[in-house]
Design a protein around this motif. Structure first.
Motif, PDB file in Angstrom:
ATOM      1  N   GLN A 164     104.056  13.523 -21.395  1.00  0.00           N
ATOM      2  CA  GLN A 164     104.986  12.698 -20.704  1.00  0.00           C
ATOM      3  C   GLN A 164     105.399  11.533 -21.594  1.00  0.00           C
ATOM      4  N   MET A 165     106.886  11.361 -21.775  1.00  0.00           N
ATOM      5  CA  MET A 165     107.249  10.202 -22.282  1.00  0.00           C
ATOM      6  C   MET A 165     107.003   8.916 -21.261  1.00  0.00           C
ATOM      7  N   LEU A 166     106.338   7.829 -21.690  1.00  0.00           N
ATOM      8  CA  LEU A 166     106.107   6.761 -21.008  1.00  0.00           C
ATOM      9  C   LEU A 166     106.783   5.454 -21.728  1.00  0.00           C
ATOM     10  N   VAL A 167     107.460   4.674 -20.810  1.00  0.00           N
ATOM     11  CA  VAL A 167     107.830   3.367 -21.092  1.00  0.00           C
ATOM     12  C   VAL A 167     106.556   2.330 -21.518  1.00  0.00           C
ATOM     13  N   THR A 168     106.809   1.857 -22.883  1.00  0.00           N
ATOM     14  CA  THR A 168     105.672   0.987 -23.215  1.00  0.00           C
ATOM     15  C   THR A 168     106.084  -0.479 -23.250  1.00  0.00           C
ATOM     16  N   VAL A 169     105.404  -1.110 -22.829  1.00  0.00           N
ATOM     17  CA  VAL A 169     105.783  -2.561 -22.604  1.00  0.00           C
ATOM     18  C   VAL A 169     104.358  -3.615 -22.919  1.00  0.00           C
ATOM     19  N   GLY A 170     104.798  -4.724 -23.257  1.00  0.00           N
ATOM     20  CA  GLY A 170     103.534  -5.636 -23.540  1.00  0.00           C
ATOM     21  C   GLY A 170     103.056  -6.088 -22.224  1.00  0.00           C
ATOM     22  N   LYS A 171     101.753  -6.579 -21.965  1.00  0.00           N
ATOM     23  CA  LYS A 171     101.114  -7.225 -20.625  1.00  0.00           C
ATOM     24  C   LYS A 171     101.760  -8.285 -19.986  1.00  0.00           C
ATOM     25  N   ASP A 172     102.749  -9.001 -20.544  1.00  0.00           N
ATOM     26  CA  ASP A 172     103.328 -10.088 -20.057  1.00  0.00           C
ATOM     27  C   ASP A 172     104.868  -9.651 -19.586  1.00  0.00           C
ATOM     28  N   HIS A 173     105.424  -8.455 -19.877  1.00  0.00           N
ATOM     29  CA  HIS A 173     106.746  -8.188 -19.576  1.00  0.00           C
ATOM     30  C   HIS A 173     106.740  -7.903 -18.017  1.00  0.00           C
ATOM     31  N   ALA A 174     107.796  -8.212 -17.742  1.00  0.00           N
ATOM     32  CA  ALA A 174     108.112  -7.924 -16.277  1.00  0.00           C
ATOM     33  C   ALA A 174     107.927  -6.488 -15.809  1.00  0.00           C
ATOM     34  N   PHE A 175     107.955  -5.555 -16.255  1.00  0.00           N
ATOM     35  CA  PHE A 175     107.910  -4.185 -16.102  1.00  0.00           C
ATOM     36  C   PHE A 175     106.390  -3.994 -15.565  1.00  0.00           C
ATOM     37  N   ALA A 176     105.698  -4.820 -16.340  1.00  0.00           N
ATOM     38  CA  ALA A 176     104.026  -4.288 -16.486  1.00  0.00           C
ATOM     39  C   ALA A 176     103.310  -4.281 -15.003  1.00  0.00           C
ATOM     40  N   THR A 177     104.148  -4.978 -14.034  1.00  0.00           N
ATOM     41  CA  THR A 177     103.590  -4.888 -12.618  1.00  0.00           C
ATOM     42  C   THR A 177     104.127  -3.588 -11.894  1.00  0.00           C
ATOM     43  N   GLN A 178     105.150  -3.089 -12.265  1.00  0.00           N
ATOM     44  CA  GLN A 178     105.885  -2.012 -11.672  1.00  0.00           C
ATOM     45  C   GLN A 178     105.069  -0.727 -11.775  1.00  0.00           C
ATOM     46  N   GLN A 179     105.599   0.316 -10.929  1.00  0.00           N
ATOM     47  CA  GLN A 179     104.708   1.585 -10.853  1.00  0.00           C
ATOM     48  C   GLN A 179     105.601   2.674 -11.881  1.00  0.00           C
ATOM     49  N   SER A 180     106.972   2.134 -12.013  1.00  0.00           N
ATOM     50  CA  SER A 180     107.701   3.114 -12.621  1.00  0.00           C
ATOM     51  C   SER A 180     108.950   2.149 -13.257  1.00  0.00           C
ATOM     52  N   VAL A 181     109.900   2.869 -14.021  1.00  0.00           N
ATOM     53  CA  VAL A 181     110.863   2.157 -14.725  1.00  0.00           C
ATOM     54  C   VAL A 181     112.195   2.881 -14.508  1.00  0.00           C
TER      55      VAL A 181
END
Length: 298
Positions: A164-181
């Motif tokens: 699976q291709m996964l969205v990769t972000v830093g721990k402080d990014h706004a997406f980090a607490t989401q379940q998906s993007v």
């Protein structure tokens, strides 16, 4: 007409030079010239235009060149197959692997294969999937790893891995607490991407076209550690295979809201003989796939 004449003719046509062909074939130039003249005499046809020290194929020569390529390749394949009847005591596996898989998936497989077949040599080329596909089609590589989504009719493929291709972000990014993007949210961000020609980039471009988005690419690099570092420091986000994200990377990997799965295949040219060495590698890969699937079920 014999194979030696065809080989000389073929090399002269490729090099567009009698002297260069002689150098490559390690024979005297007069010997090549005489062989070509004899061939033209036997066929009662002119095969080369010879003007101002430049040569080029005649129309008849162009026709013969196509046949010569097929005949010489068939001869090479026949010689190889006969040698291989003696067993897997010699041979070379030439395989092309995309960088992401070459760094994280293939090293233990290559080492295990070498352990099982110590007398076989391995030649591994790293490149983008588009380049690897071309090299396999043109005979520069025996095997190549490509994404099944982009397989041409000229290649035979066997799927060995689904990732699976996964969205990769830093721990402080706004997406980090989401379940998906969502695709829309992903393309609203500044991206860190592989360069054109790699399956990573091809998939992202396809997703962008699918929703009519224009990617904002802030960094282009094929170096995975650099991609991770840029993302970790908050200068962009990326998308990587799950196998690439390690616990100590300080990165968060999230699925797309519409998951993106890739079937990765090992491919070879349908029209070329697959040597015993390369067949052994393909079988080794497929056995590894089967053992991994068994472990997942257990």
């Amino acid at each position: 007409m014999n194979s030696k004449q065809l080989r000389y003719f073929h090399e002269v046509a490729r090099q567009k030079s009698f002297s260069k062909a002689a150098e490559i074939l390690h024979i005297a130039q007069p010997a090549i010239s005489m062989s070509i003249q004899k061939l033209e005499s036997e066929l009662d046809l002119k095969l080369f235009h010879r003007n101002d020290r430049k040569i080029r194929l005649t129309d008849e020569g162009e026709r013969l060149f196509k046949h010569a390529e097929i005949i010489l390749q068939n001869l090479a394949d026949a010689e190889l197959e006969m040698r291989e009847l003696k067993g897997l005591t010699q041979g070379c596996v030439r395989i092309g692997i995309p960088g992401m898989l070459g760094s994280y998936y293939f090293p233990p497989i290559l080492m295990a294969f070498k352990h099982r077949y110590p007398e076989l040599s391995l030649e591994v080329i790293e490149a983008g999937t588009w380049k690897l596909q071309q090299m396999v089609e043109q005979g520069e590589l025996d095997l190549g790893v490509i994404v099944s989504e982009f397989v041409p009719d000229t290649l035979h493929t066997e799927i060995f891995l689904r990732q699976q291709m996964l969205v990769t972000v830093g721990k402080d990014h706004a997406f980090a607490t989401q379940q998906s993007v969502t695709y829309t949210d992903f393309f609203a961000e500044e991206l860190v991407m592989f360069k054109d020609g790699y399956f990573h980039r091809k998939i992202v471009d396809r997703l962008a076209n699918q929703i009519g988005a224009k990617p904002h690419i802030g960094f282009e690099t094929n170096l995975i550690p650099l991609i991770k570092s840029i993302v970790k420091q908050g200068f962009g986000i990326s998308t990587l295979l799950g196998m690439v994200i390690e616990k100590d990377d300080d990165l968060i990997a999230l699925p797309f809201s519409q998951p993106v799965w890739l079937d990765l295949s090992i491919a070879w040219n349908k029209d070329r003989h697959l040597s015993q060495a390369n067949r052994a590698f393909v079988n080794f890969m497929l056995d590894h796939r089967s053992s991994q699937n068994t472990k997942q079920v257990l």
